[in-house]
Motif scaffolding. Sequence first.
Motif, short mmCIF file in Angstrom:
data_model
loop_
_atom_site.label_atom_id
_atom_site.label_comp_id
_atom_site.label_asym_id
_atom_site.label_seq_id
_atom_site.Cartn_x
_atom_site.Cartn_y
_atom_site.Cartn_z
N ASN A 13 -5.99 -10.86 -4.54
CA ASN A 13 -5.00 -11.21 -3.52
C ASN A 13 -5.31 -10.50 -2.20
O ASN A 13 -5.17 -11.08 -1.12
N ALA A 16 -8.30 -12.12 -0.54
CA ALA A 16 -7.91 -13.41 0.04
C ALA A 16 -7.13 -13.22 1.33
O ALA A 16 -7.36 -13.93 2.32
N ALA A 17 -6.22 -12.25 1.35
CA ALA A 17 -5.41 -12.02 2.56
C ALA A 17 -6.29 -11.61 3.73
O ALA A 17 -6.19 -12.18 4.83
N ILE A 224 1.26 -17.11 4.65
CA ILE A 224 0.47 -17.08 3.42
C ILE A 224 -0.35 -15.79 3.27
O ILE A 224 -0.30 -15.14 2.22
N PRO A 225 -1.12 -15.37 4.29
CA PRO A 225 -1.84 -14.11 4.12
C PRO A 225 -0.92 -12.91 3.89
O PRO A 225 -1.25 -12.01 3.13
N LEU A 228 0.18 -12.90 0.28
CA LEU A 228 -0.93 -12.42 -0.54
C LEU A 228 -1.10 -10.91 -0.41
O LEU A 228 -1.34 -10.21 -1.39
N PHE A 229 -0.96 -10.41 0.82
CA PHE A 229 -1.06 -8.98 1.04
C PHE A 229 0.04 -8.23 0.30
O PHE A 229 -0.20 -7.18 -0.30
N ALA A 231 1.50 -9.15 -2.43
CA ALA A 231 1.16 -9.16 -3.86
C ALA A 231 0.09 -8.13 -4.18
O ALA A 231 0.08 -7.55 -5.27
N ALA A 232 -0.82 -7.90 -3.23
CA ALA A 232 -1.88 -6.91 -3.46
C ALA A 232 -1.34 -5.49 -3.34
O ALA A 232 -1.73 -4.60 -4.10
#
Length: 342
Positions: A13, A16-17, A224-225, A228-229, A231-232
């Motif tokens: 994640n 991806a971010a 979205i990023p 994802l961030f 979640a990381a």
Amino acid sequence: MKGTSEQRAGFLNGVAAYVLWGLVPMFWPLLKPSGAMEILAHRMVWSLGVVLIALLVMRRWTWIGELVRAPRKLGLVAIAAVAISVNWGGYIWAVNDGQVVEASLGYFINPLVTIAMGVLLLGERLRPAQWAAVATGATAVVVLAVGYGKPPWISLMLAFSFATYGLVKKKVNLGGLESLTAETALQFLPALAYLLFLAGRGESTFGPPAHGVLLASTGLVTAIPLILFGAAAIRVPLSTLGLLQYLTPVFQFGLGTLYFHEAMPPERWAGFALVWLALTVLTWDALRNAHRTRARAAQLTAEAREREQDRTQEPGAVREQAQEPPRAVSRPAPSEHGRSAG
């Protein structure tokens, strides 16, 4: 096994971010002929819609009441909203003006600016390696200023605005999605008013359907990023995120030089080389310090366990007191019938 899979998911994640943030320079030119201010206003308006939908799905609303009842925290959110507005607007303008490389420099030197602000504003003490990294970064800015004939204002603006944003967010202590919701809620009315102003003057570019869809998608590009961030951040160590953050300016620098074919004269290479040297020193020092901290924590844990084992193995006074003489067993007196029978 579950912990390992969680960390792997968090790492992916995070990658991806930061990669998405690094590839964003390819998106903003698609929004021309919209200007930077109009794109920024659309980004604010549509981002609020995206995060509200995300909150509705996740049913995370309780924090809103707590924030409204905390004027100081609400004021900090307003400062964060201003800082990120400056950062977003400056970045969009820089990319669409053909200055992707200088924009990437801003995010390369951002960690150094963050450290400097910690010293100046929070009274933090630096280790020698950190001082060396900050001094090297300052030298890089001087080299670039001499080469350009002026300071790299775009880089400094992006670095200082994002460092201010990070500092304020640390004080606010809200999650990524919640923080973005609060910030875009404060940005929404001014942004909407500006878009209506443009429409009233006939200067809005929102009209064509395909272009309108692209402008509306700025909300997704923003949210979205960040999701994802978020979640990381809850799955991997902060040191890992600190290393992953360099993916963004690396991708931006690569796009600027290879995709947009921006010029890289020798003085620019020299300035970037100094920045990369400073970041190498900073990263090495952070990893070394993290290793020492983990080793010290493991040593303290082992010592605590040894002391606990020693206490359990010592002959206690309670055990000595427990050794009582055997009790006499009382027997019933013989009955009259028993005695006459003998």
